[in-house]
Design an enzyme around this catalytic site. Structure first.
Site, PDB file in Angstrom:
ATOM      1  N   LYS A  12     -16.988  39.023  28.238  1.00 44.69           N
ATOM      2  CA  LYS A  12     -16.276  39.915  27.324  1.00 44.69           C
ATOM      3  C   LYS A  12     -16.886  41.307  27.387  1.00 44.69           C
ATOM      4  CE  LYS A  12     -14.729  40.052  22.456  1.00 44.69           C
ATOM      5  NZ  LYS A  12     -14.799  39.334  21.162  1.00 44.69           N
ATOM      6  N   SER A  26     -10.589  38.279  18.934  1.00 40.50           N
ATOM      7  CA  SER A  26     -10.596  39.428  19.829  1.00 40.50           C
ATOM      8  C   SER A  26     -10.979  39.090  21.263  1.00 40.50           C
ATOM      9  CB  SER A  26     -11.581  40.471  19.293  1.00 40.50           C
ATOM     10  OG  SER A  26     -12.910  39.947  19.280  1.00 40.50           O
ATOM     11  N   SER A  77     -13.240  34.913  16.676  1.00 41.82           N
ATOM     12  CA  SER A  77     -12.790  35.562  17.901  1.00 41.82           C
ATOM     13  C   SER A  77     -12.967  34.739  19.168  1.00 41.82           C
ATOM     14  CB  SER A  77     -13.504  36.912  18.076  1.00 41.82           C
ATOM     15  OG  SER A  77     -13.054  37.836  17.124  1.00 41.82           O
TER      16      SER A  77
END
Length: 546
Positions: A123, A198, A222
């Site tokens: 990420k 996210s 997330s």
């Protein structure tokens, strides 16, 4: 008209305390559309779900293939799928060189690390040396850290190949990955729908088999919500289990680096690689790191009730009227299958459950307003030319931050301001204590707790972008776990109607602090109840190798 789960009165009302309720969970078969081989079944498959990591390692050691061949195959799949998915903000230019180094080690008969040759997505709010690390924000568009985050360093030390940086909502603030400053990521199960957020890029990349496993971050769900939306396994570890050094801070008391995989085994192997004490993170725990997968066995080699005696609490508030009925059916069906495996499933109540969501958004926004003050165009972040210092600060932040980040900074600043601190921030901290006590009481009576990972399956891109209340309400299943600092595992448990081949639903399993080993063991046995266990999205049905 707001649905129940979107209504502020639902979010703020006090839950009544219900006594434990024991009943048999009979599955009212949800809409399992197409691909019947993925249905939960009482007839176990002949072998456990395949671990891609262990298969890669075995093939390399026995020289059935090379790391370069695997890398070329994976890069080809990424090139074919990326135009539709947009999982990655950037792709590493050193992949083939790293694969060549692994092949050279094999030629010299050197020992391979547990992740040798494995493609790992990271990420883009987790720092990687000599690669862009943008946080999904324009203000860090040109930032290249001089160091690796501890989790990334440990992945590399184990032989993992970082294939690229995955897309995210800006600084992790969002639930759809539409909040990225660079692109919108699509769900591999239906490219017109969101992958969740996210960490949507990390989940979509694993779902589309662009990488074997990936790292995400979880502040309020997330990792877990995208895992549910994309039909993959997602793990949020206990707070302190994995070092946060090198993770861009959003809400420091809630942030955790987590893992994605296409099987529980792969997720556990990745966690074992990155977990453990780190002196660079003052919140890092010295708890011993077990070998999470050492006790994994095929269900066919176990007794007929391999989970006999395990006490499972189904959180009653997560089956409320605001939750999609098909999702509820899938979770009740999962509870029924757990009973068939020998578990005792009881409904439990968390009295403070509905208070967690508003408390979370006050606390997370307050911490973000402090953490993001460093991005001022001087110390960190892109600088906008200005004649005066205050203008430089203001213009750099105004042009560098997106609307969601600005809104949360303003919300947090307000909650921390004189005259409002006691009314908002202090009360939110008190609610956090209530949430922790509720979980402690429930886990004293149960070994694990279960719930949906999200109140609905994946929804359409743009559907909730301009409705923050509806988007925030989607986090109601996950934020309480972050407030309590507990571990949680999400894995697919079926499909509901939607998209070309149905939409995945995720089951969330919550455990006591540092009890990831139990969650992974239960998850590994449960996933073997899924015939064939191949949650392969339609995107890969057109001849793209899985």
């Amino acid at each position: 008209m707001l649905s129940t789960v979107q209504n502020p009165r639902f979010l703020l009302r006090q839950c009544r305390h219900f006594p434990p309720k024991r009943r048999r969970f009979h599955s009212s078969t949800p809409l399992f559309l197409s691909q019947p081989q993925t249905l939960a079944s009482t007839d176990p498959p002949s072998s456990p779900p395949q671990s891609q990591i262990l298969t890669i390692r075995d093939n390399l050691i026995n020289r059935r293939t090379t790391a370069v061949e695997l890398a070329q195959l994976s890069l080809n799949r990424l090139r074919l799928t990326e135009p539709q998915i947009n999982s990655f903000i950037s792709v590493s230019e050193t992949v083939l060189r790293e694969a060549e180094e692994i092949d050279a080690k094999i030629a010299r008969n050197e020992e391979l690390g547990p992740l040798a040759g494995v493609f790992v997505g990271v990420k883009d709010n987790i720092c990687t040396a000599d690669m862009p690390s943008t946080g999904g924000s324009r203000i860090l568009e040109n930032y290249r850290p001089p160091f690796d985050a501890t989790a990334v360093k440990r992945v590399k030390d184990c032989g993992g190949i970082v294939v690229g940086k995955t897309n995210l909502d800006e600084f992790g603030m969002g639930s759809t990955t539409e909040g990225s400053a660079f692109q919108v990521t699509a769900n591999p199960w239906d490219v017109s729908r969101v992958p969740g957020g996210s960490s949507g890029g990390s989940a979509a990349a694993v779902s589309a088999r662009q990488c074997v496993v990936s790292l995400g971050s979880d502040t309020g769900g997330s990792v877990r919500q995208p895992a549910s939306f994309c039909g993959v396994v997602g793990l949020k570890p206990t707070y302190g289990r994995v070092s946060r050094f090198g993770l861009m801070a959003y809400a420091s008391s809630l942030d955790v680096i987590g893992c994605f995989g296409s099987s529980v085994a792969d997720t556990g192997i990745l966690l074992h690689a990155i977990a453990g004490y780190d002196g660079l993170d003052s919140t890092s725990s010295k708890h011993e790191v077990p070998n999470y997968t050492s006790q994994f066995m095929s269900i066919s080699s176990l007794e007929s009730k391999p989970l006999k005696g395990l006490r499972v609490g189904l959180i009653r508030e997560t089956l409320d009227d605001g939750v999609d009925k098909a999702v509820v059916s899938s979770i009740v069906g999962a509870a029924s299958h757990l009973e068939e495996l020998g578990c005792t499933v009881t409904e439990v109540s968390l009295p403070s459950f509905s208070l967690g969501l508003p408390a979370y958004y006050i606390l997370a926004s307050s911490e973000s307003s402090s953490n993001l003050s460093r991005y001022d165009g001087v110390r960190y972040g892109s600088q906008v030319g200005a004649d005066r210092l205050n203008s430089l600060y203001g213009d750099s932040r105004a042009k560098g931050f997106g609307p969601e980040v600005k809104m949360r900074i303003l919300t947090g600043t307000y909650a921390l301001s004189a005259g409002y601190y006691d009314a908002y921030y202090k009360r939110a901290q008190q609610v956090r204590t209530l949430v922790q006590k509720s979980f402690k009481a429930a886990l004293n009576e149960n070994d694990i707790l279960i719930s949906p990972a999200a109140p609905s399956p994946a929804y359409s891109i743009g559907e909730k972008k301009n409705d923050p209340l509806a988007m925030y309400a989607g986090d109601i299943m996950t934020v309480n776990v972050n407030l309590a600092g507990l571990p949680a595992l999400v894995l697919p448990c079926g499909f509901v109607e939607g998209g070309p081949a149905g939409l995945p639903v995720g089951l969330q399993m919550i455990g006591a602090a540092f009890d990831e080993e139990k969650l992974l063991k239960v998850g590994h046995i449960f996933e073997q109840m899924l015939k064939g266990y191949k949650f392969i999205p339609p995107l890969l049905a057109d001849g793209i190798a899985c």
